[in-house]
Design an enzyme around this catalytic site. Structure first.
Site, short mmCIF file in Angstrom:
data_model
loop_
_atom_site.label_atom_id
_atom_site.label_comp_id
_atom_site.label_asym_id
_atom_site.label_seq_id
_atom_site.Cartn_x
_atom_site.Cartn_y
_atom_site.Cartn_z
CG HIS A 136 -1.69 1.23 1.45
ND1 HIS A 136 -3.03 1.35 1.11
CD2 HIS A 136 -1.34 2.43 1.99
CE1 HIS A 136 -3.46 2.57 1.42
NE2 HIS A 136 -2.45 3.24 1.96
CD GLU A 137 1.96 3.51 3.66
OE1 GLU A 137 2.24 4.59 3.09
OE2 GLU A 137 0.93 3.36 4.34
CG HIS A 140 0.25 6.12 -0.76
ND1 HIS A 140 -0.92 6.59 -1.32
CD2 HIS A 140 -0.11 5.57 0.43
CE1 HIS A 140 -1.94 6.35 -0.51
NE2 HIS A 140 -1.47 5.72 0.56
CD GLU A 204 -4.71 6.54 2.35
OE1 GLU A 204 -4.43 5.34 2.53
OE2 GLU A 204 -3.86 7.45 2.45
#
Length: 276
Positions: A136-137, A140, A204
């Site tokens: 997930h990070e 980004h 997100e």
């Protein structure tokens, strides 16, 4: 085109933010003459660059982030290398910090990214759940939405400061004008941040979807979010300030105002999407 929705939103919001900046610049030029334009341009670019560098440094410093030793955590480093390679980005710098809650955040850009993992997160998550959070990070960083967030916050700060000074200079420069200028500046900054927050929530969902794609399932990240939410409800004081919390995978702050100005969508909706 990958993530057309996110890119279009960043384009629209970027245009709106530029409009705010152009309006403030026009007021400055009208008030002080065209000769002030070079100072406005240079000052703004310098402020944004400073905010970007300083914001990254402050986010790391605010949680006391330190390098994640590769000799002690080789499995995490190998995991990040594999995911970074799959996503087509350079492996970011890995750091660890005590945040008071299980959490993680990414900052920086492609080629100069940093992922910070809390010690509390590594204690409560299994390997596949941690992989979901890290994916997930990394998403980004790949999607460049971290840079958009930082630039948006910078322009919001510029608009807020400019409105504050305009109101103060338009008055008699007494204490009442100082208070009125401060209030007007805060409201102007809040107005600009509304558009930044619209991207923040959507990014997100996109990062969740990317993590689901690259680890092959959404369930590990969904389980991770459930554990993070549960642990945060019983946690004490955290080391996360508002600007850093906006970058994290989970924002534990509650309240009516925080719900309206939330940087993250409801965790229940995120979990439901991951398990669709």
């Amino acid at each position: 085109m990958r993530h057309t929705g996110l890119k279009l939103r960043m384009l629209v919001v970027g245009t709106i933010l530029f409009g705010f900046y152009a309006a403030i610049a026009s007021v400055a030029i009208a008030a002080f003459g065209t000769g002030v334009w070079p100072f406005v341009a240079v000052g703004t670019l310098g402020f944004v660059a400073f905010q970007y560098k300083f914001g990254k440094w402050m986010a790391l410093r605010s949680v006391g982030a330190e390098d994640l030793p590769e000799d002690r955590y080789p499995e995490i480093h190998r995991m990040v290398e594999r995911l970074s390679d799959d996503m087509g980005i350079d492996k970011p710098t890995l750091k660890v910090a005590r945040m008071g809650v299980p959490n993680a955040f990414a900052t920086g850009r492609r080629g100069a990214g940093v992922v910070v993992i809390s010690t509390e997160l590594m204690q409560v998550l299994s390997r596949d759940e941690l992989e979901g959070v890290i994916a997930h990070e990394l998403a980004h960083i790949r999607n460049r939405d971290v840079v958009t967030m930082v630039l948006g916050q910078s322009i919001a700060a510029i608009v807020g400061i400019a409105v504050q000074w305009i109101v103060m200079l338009a008055g008699d420069n007494d204490f009442a004008d100082l208070i009125l200028g401060w209030i007007a500046g805060m409201l102007a900054q809040l107005l600009v941040m509304v558009f930044v927050l619209a991207i923040s929530r959507y990014r997100e969902y996109v990062a969740d979807a990317d993590a689901k794609e690259y680890i092959g399932s959404g369930d590990p990240l969904a389980r991770a979010l459930e554990k993070i939410q549960s642990s945060s409800q019983h946690a004490g004081e955290t080391r996360l300030d508002d600007s850093t919390a906006a970058l994290c995978i989970f924002d534990s702050e509650k309240g009516i105002l925080r719900s309206i100005l939330a940087t993250h969508p409801p965790v229940e909706k995120r979990i439901a999407r991951l398990r669709e």
